[in-house]
Design a protein around this motif. Structure first.
Motif, PDB file in Angstrom:
ATOM      1  N   LEU A   4      20.791  40.302  61.120  1.00 28.51           N
ATOM      2  CA  LEU A   4      22.033  39.810  60.545  1.00 28.51           C
ATOM      3  C   LEU A   4      23.147  40.073  61.555  1.00 28.51           C
ATOM      4  CD1 LEU A   4      23.622  38.631  58.163  1.00 28.51           C
ATOM      5  CD2 LEU A   4      23.870  40.973  57.313  1.00 28.51           C
ATOM      6  N   LEU A   5      23.834  39.015  61.963  1.00 30.01           N
ATOM      7  CA  LEU A   5      24.892  39.146  62.959  1.00 30.01           C
ATOM      8  C   LEU A   5      26.263  39.295  62.315  1.00 30.01           C
ATOM      9  CD1 LEU A   5      23.658  36.397  65.429  1.00 30.01           C
ATOM     10  CD2 LEU A   5      23.187  38.850  65.473  1.00 30.01           C
ATOM     11  N   ASN A   6      26.565  38.412  61.352  1.00 31.60           N
ATOM     12  CA  ASN A   6      27.859  38.495  60.678  1.00 31.60           C
ATOM     13  C   ASN A   6      27.788  37.821  59.313  1.00 31.60           C
ATOM     14  OD1 ASN A   6      28.575  35.640  60.865  1.00 31.60           O
ATOM     15  ND2 ASN A   6      28.824  36.010  63.033  1.00 31.60           N
ATOM     16  N   VAL A   7      28.785  38.093  58.523  1.00 29.91           N
ATOM     17  CA  VAL A   7      28.928  37.452  57.209  1.00 29.91           C
ATOM     18  C   VAL A   7      30.396  37.094  56.994  1.00 29.91           C
ATOM     19  CG1 VAL A   7      26.982  38.631  56.115  1.00 29.91           C
ATOM     20  CG2 VAL A   7      29.248  39.629  55.980  1.00 29.91           C
ATOM     21  N   THR A   8      30.627  36.059  56.205  1.00 28.65           N
ATOM     22  CA  THR A   8      31.981  35.723  55.775  1.00 28.65           C
ATOM     23  C   THR A   8      32.020  35.850  54.263  1.00 28.65           C
ATOM     24  OG1 THR A   8      32.320  34.236  57.632  1.00 28.65           O
ATOM     25  CG2 THR A   8      33.780  33.959  55.746  1.00 28.65           C
ATOM     26  N   GLU A   9      32.930  36.682  53.795  1.00 30.72           N
ATOM     27  CA  GLU A   9      33.080  36.915  52.359  1.00 30.72           C
ATOM     28  C   GLU A   9      34.420  36.351  51.913  1.00 30.72           C
ATOM     29  OE1 GLU A   9      30.694  41.174  52.374  1.00 30.72           O
ATOM     30  OE2 GLU A   9      32.837  41.168  51.995  1.00 30.72           O
ATOM     31  N   LYS A  10      34.445  35.769  50.720  1.00 27.11           N
ATOM     32  CA  LYS A  10      35.684  35.255  50.144  1.00 27.11           C
ATOM     33  C   LYS A  10      35.923  35.950  48.816  1.00 27.11           C
ATOM     34  CE  LYS A  10      36.260  30.767  52.182  1.00 27.11           C
ATOM     35  NZ  LYS A  10      36.585  29.364  51.915  1.00 27.11           N
ATOM     36  N   TYR A  11      37.156  36.414  48.639  1.00 23.99           N
ATOM     37  CA  TYR A  11      37.551  37.113  47.422  1.00 23.99           C
ATOM     38  C   TYR A  11      38.759  36.437  46.806  1.00 23.99           C
ATOM     39  CZ  TYR A  11      34.726  40.952  49.243  1.00 23.99           C
ATOM     40  OH  TYR A  11      33.698  41.718  49.721  1.00 23.99           O
ATOM     41  N   ARG A  12      38.840  36.506  45.488  1.00 24.26           N
ATOM     42  CA  ARG A  12      40.039  36.070  44.772  1.00 24.26           C
ATOM     43  C   ARG A  12      40.736  37.328  44.272  1.00 24.26           C
ATOM     44  NH1 ARG A  12      41.046  31.991  39.693  1.00 24.26           N
ATOM     45  NH2 ARG A  12      42.899  33.079  38.955  1.00 24.26           N
ATOM     46  N   VAL A  13      42.025  37.451  44.570  1.00 26.61           N
ATOM     47  CA  VAL A  13      42.831  38.573  44.089  1.00 26.61           C
ATOM     48  C   VAL A  13      44.089  38.011  43.441  1.00 26.61           C
ATOM     49  CG1 VAL A  13      41.917  40.246  45.745  1.00 26.61           C
ATOM     50  CG2 VAL A  13      43.938  38.904  46.338  1.00 26.61           C
ATOM     51  N   ASP A  14      44.746  38.826  42.642  1.00 25.51           N
ATOM     52  CA  ASP A  14      45.879  38.349  41.855  1.00 25.51           C
ATOM     53  C   ASP A  14      47.207  38.311  42.613  1.00 25.51           C
ATOM     54  OD1 ASP A  14      44.297  37.977  39.592  1.00 25.51           O
ATOM     55  OD2 ASP A  14      44.618  40.030  38.911  1.00 25.51           O
ATOM     56  N   THR A  15      47.388  39.225  43.575  1.00 24.72           N
ATOM     57  CA  THR A  15      48.699  39.331  44.226  1.00 24.72           C
ATOM     58  C   THR A  15      48.570  39.364  45.740  1.00 24.72           C
ATOM     59  OG1 THR A  15      48.701  41.746  44.275  1.00 24.72           O
ATOM     60  CG2 THR A  15      49.582  40.695  42.277  1.00 24.72           C
ATOM     61  N   GLU A  16      49.687  39.101  46.415  1.00 27.19           N
ATOM     62  CA  GLU A  16      49.729  39.165  47.868  1.00 27.19           C
ATOM     63  C   GLU A  16      49.495  40.606  48.344  1.00 27.19           C
ATOM     64  OE1 GLU A  16      52.565  37.668  51.537  1.00 27.19           O
ATOM     65  OE2 GLU A  16      53.327  37.603  49.495  1.00 27.19           O
ATOM     66  N   GLU A  17      49.973  41.570  47.570  1.00 24.08           N
ATOM     67  CA  GLU A  17      49.780  42.982  47.914  1.00 24.08           C
ATOM     68  C   GLU A  17      48.297  43.361  47.884  1.00 24.08           C
ATOM     69  OE1 GLU A  17      52.058  41.928  45.592  1.00 24.08           O
ATOM     70  OE2 GLU A  17      53.812  42.167  46.899  1.00 24.08           O
ATOM     71  N   GLU A  18      47.577  42.861  46.874  1.00 20.95           N
ATOM     72  CA  GLU A  18      46.137  43.112  46.792  1.00 20.95           C
ATOM     73  C   GLU A  18      45.409  42.459  47.967  1.00 20.95           C
ATOM     74  OE1 GLU A  18      44.470  43.340  42.380  1.00 20.95           O
ATOM     75  OE2 GLU A  18      45.823  41.629  42.653  1.00 20.95           O
ATOM     76  N   ALA A  19      45.842  41.274  48.348  1.00 17.92           N
ATOM     77  CA  ALA A  19      45.235  40.583  49.485  1.00 17.92           C
ATOM     78  C   ALA A  19      45.416  41.393  50.758  1.00 17.92           C
ATOM     79  CB  ALA A  19      45.841  39.192  49.648  1.00 17.92           C
ATOM     80  N   GLN A  20      46.636  41.883  50.995  1.00 17.23           N
ATOM     81  CA  GLN A  20      46.901  42.665  52.205  1.00 17.23           C
ATOM     82  C   GLN A  20      46.140  43.988  52.191  1.00 17.23           C
ATOM     83  OE1 GLN A  20      48.654  41.399  54.878  1.00 17.23           O
ATOM     84  NE2 GLN A  20      47.650  43.145  55.813  1.00 17.23           N
TER      85      GLN A  20
END
Length: 83
Positions: A4-20
């Motif tokens: 396994l070389l790499n993975v791309t994960e996508k998440y949904r969060v509620d706020t910009e602060e949670e994203a950062q």
């Protein structure tokens, strides 16, 4: 042998602060190198709901010289609603 070389994960969060916070947490991990990340605001125009999609690309090793066998583990947790 497969590596396994790499993975791309996508998440949904509620706020910009949670994203950062999610991006900052990924930057400090020692198991992988965070090679790419992004955060995109999304909006449901009917309900005016806003959320953020965070994309993280985690690189474990190079394709020219893989050194480890990485086995990802995923756990699904069901959301519990309080009615």
């Amino acid at each position: 042998m497969r590596y396994l070389l790499n993975v791309t994960e996508k998440y949904r969060v509620d706020t910009e602060e949670e994203a950062q916070a999610l991006i900052n947490e990924a930057k400090t991990a020692s198991v992988y190198e965070l090679t790419k990340y992004s955060s995109t605001a999304k909006e449901n125009k009917r309900t005016e709901e806003t959320w953020y999609i965070v994309s993280l690309t985690k690189t474990f090793q190079t394709e020219k010289e893989p050194t480890s066998i990485i086995e990802p583990t995923y756990t699904k947790k069901e959301w519990e609603f309080d009615y």
